[in-house]
Design an enzyme around this catalytic site. Structure first.
Site, short mmCIF file in Angstrom:
data_model
loop_
_atom_site.label_atom_id
_atom_site.label_comp_id
_atom_site.label_asym_id
_atom_site.label_seq_id
_atom_site.Cartn_x
_atom_site.Cartn_y
_atom_site.Cartn_z
CE LYS A 186 -4.04 1.88 2.52
NZ LYS A 186 -4.94 1.70 3.69
CB SER A 233 -8.37 3.60 2.67
OG SER A 233 -7.50 2.95 3.58
CB SER A 239 -8.61 0.60 5.40
OG SER A 239 -9.30 1.80 5.25
N1 GLN Z 1 -13.32 4.06 6.03
C1 GLN Z 1 -12.75 4.48 7.27
C2 GLN Z 1 -12.32 5.92 7.17
O1 GLN Z 1 -12.58 6.50 6.20
C3 GLN Z 1 -11.60 3.58 7.65
C4 GLN Z 1 -10.38 3.87 6.91
C5 GLN Z 1 -9.22 3.00 7.30
O2 GLN Z 1 -9.39 1.95 7.91
N2 GLN Z 1 -8.03 3.47 6.96
O3 GLN Z 1 -11.73 6.47 8.04
#
Ligand code: GLN
Length: 487
Positions: free
Chosen positions: A80, A155, A179
């Protein structure tokens, strides 16, 4: 496409050892696949060909000498793009870091290199890991390999899409509120968030430090267990990393689970569940019954507050973590500012995207004097109560299950203009981050349009082995995991 790319890491490792293919050939095949698909998928921000091929060469040298290979050596992996790899760009999919080149390796990256795992590229993500659909990348959207008009989840959408499409066999993501698990479920693969502190965060661009955790993506539970073993461990450079021995997580996959207690989270079984997901959950419960488990309904009464708690704590932490991106130390600086204040403000106004700005403003508000007690402190207290709910639950059951998400992957653009709807996507995943417990998503079927459904399994802190065992037994009872996106 080279058929070996469709295989699991375990099978690819065997093929390397049996000299059916060399590590260089396997890595080149992955790059060929990436070349063929990237225009459609957008899973990678950049490729790291030289690093990958150098690593693969070392694997081939070892094989030629008949030496023992480290775990997962030679298996193509996507990293990532919020994790540092020396000499490559680490952008966090943000304009503010568009040209930032990593001066050092993250601890997990060093572990991958030590294990001779070729890192093929930096996977696209929502800017600074903020999002659930990967539409918040400053550069390009990621498309779901099962249906290019749908989101891959976020994400870590690039990581998930690359593994689901066989561009890579493995990937790493970060999970602050879901995410890893959410994109794994949307893309029909396995994604796992370890116990908070199990994996070092040194060299991961911080979003919300008390919640962030790095974890594996793979096309089988066994591969995910092995990758977790590679990246886990104590790191003196991360004061939150746990000083506990790393287990061989794959060792207990085949243990009989007869008599284990599986808790079904009541609050996640009703509201907002799509019919197909509800049906898949019924089937999952049946599967565990057939495997000899006892099913117990478990209520987590504070779970309904978890999204509210998360959006105070995560934004508060990110407003502080992202203060370092100011045009002085890292990345982008606005040209021609008249004074230092204008330089800071313009740099940040031009460098951050709308979602990141929204979070920084929310977090700054929650931390400001006069509101701190009402929001931040209250959210911390509520976090403790959510954690307590889990502690009580795990006195009664071995693991908890729920859908990873109440729905399957949605259309690109469907929620992009409604942040609240987007935030609600994480209803099932966020509480595990608040409690610091491990969780994973394993393929559990398909909806009527052929989109994958994920089953989430949660375990008490540091019980990763049990988590993998319970997920593996479920996985092996079906062939959902063997079905690949037709792309
Ligand atoms: N969707 C969540 C957010 O927008 C989690 C994101 C994540 O786990 N990095 O914060």
């Amino acid at each position: 496409m080279n058929e070996l790319l469709r295989k699991t890491a375990t099978e690819q490792s065997k093929a390397l050892k049996n000299k059916e293919i060399s590590a260089v050939e396997l890595t080149e095949a992955a790059f060929k696949r990436i070349d063929d698909l990237e225009d459609k998928l957008g899973a990678f921000n950049s490729l790291t060909k030289e690093t990958a091929l150098n690593t693969a060469k070392k694997v081939d040298e070892k094989i030629a000498k008949g030496e023992e290979l480290p775990l997962l050596a030679g298996i193509p992996l996507a990293l990532k793009d919020n994790m540092n790899l020396v000499g490559s760009k680490t952008t966090a999919s943000s304009k503010i870091l568009e040209n930032f080149v990593s001066p050092f390796n993250a601890t997990i990256t060093q572990k991958l290199l030590d294990n001779l795992i070729p890192i093929v590229g930096k996977a696209n993500l929502d800017e600074f890991a903020m999002g659930s659909s990967n539409e918040n990348s400053a550069f390009k959207k990621v498309h779901n390999p099962w249906n290019l008009n749908k989101v891959p989840g976020g994400s870590s959408g690039g990581s998930a899409a690359s593994v689901a499409s066989c561009e890579a066999t493995l990937a790493l993501g970060s999970d602050t509120g879901g995410s890893i698990r959410l994109p794994a479920s949307f893309c029909g693969i396995v994604g796992m968030k370890p116990t908070y502190g199990r994996v070092s965060r040194y060299g991961l661009i911080a979003f919300a430090s008390s919640l962030d955790q790095i974890g594996p993506f793979a096309r089988s539970v066994e591969d995910a267990a092995n990758l977790l073993e590679v990246i886990s461990g104590h790191d003196p450079k991360d004061s939150t990393s746990l000083n506990l021995p790393v287990e061989h997580y794959a060792a207990s996959l085949k243990d009989d689970i007869k008599g284990k207690k599986v808790g079904v989270i009541k609050e996640l079984m009703s509201e907002g569940l799509s019919d197909d997901v509800a049906k898949a959950m019924e089937d999952a419960i049946e599967t565990y019954k057939k495997l000899g488990c006892e099913i117990v309904e478990i209520s987590l009464p504070k779970l309904k507050y978890s999204i509210g708690i998360y959006y105070i704590l995560a934004t508060a932490e990110c407003s502080s973590n992202l203060a370092r991106f100011d045009g002085v130390r890292y990345g982008y600086r606005t040209p021609g500012a008249k004074n230092i204040l204008e330089m800071y403000t313009k740099t940040r106004a031009e460098g951050f995207g709308p979602e990141v700005k929204r979070r920084i403003m929310l977090g700054t508000y929650a931390l400001s004097s006069g509101y701190y007690d009402a929001y931040y402190k209250k959210a911390q207290q509520m976090r403790a109560l959510v954690t307590e709910d889990f502690r009580e639950a795990f006195k009664k059951v071995d693991v908890l299950i729920s859908p990873t998400c109440p729905n399957t992957a949605f259309d690109l653009g469907a929620k992009a203009s409604d942040p609240l709807q987007m935030y609600l996507t994480d209803i099932a995943t966020i509480s595990a981050n608040l409690a610091g417990i491990p969780g994973l998503s394993v393929p559990a079927g398909f909806d009527k349009d052929g989109m994958p459904i994920g089953l989430q399994v949660l375990a008490p802190q540091l019980q990763e082995s049990k988590l993998f065992n319970m997920a593996y037994q479920f996985e092996q009872a079906h062939d959902y995991w063997k079905q690949l996106a037709n792309i």
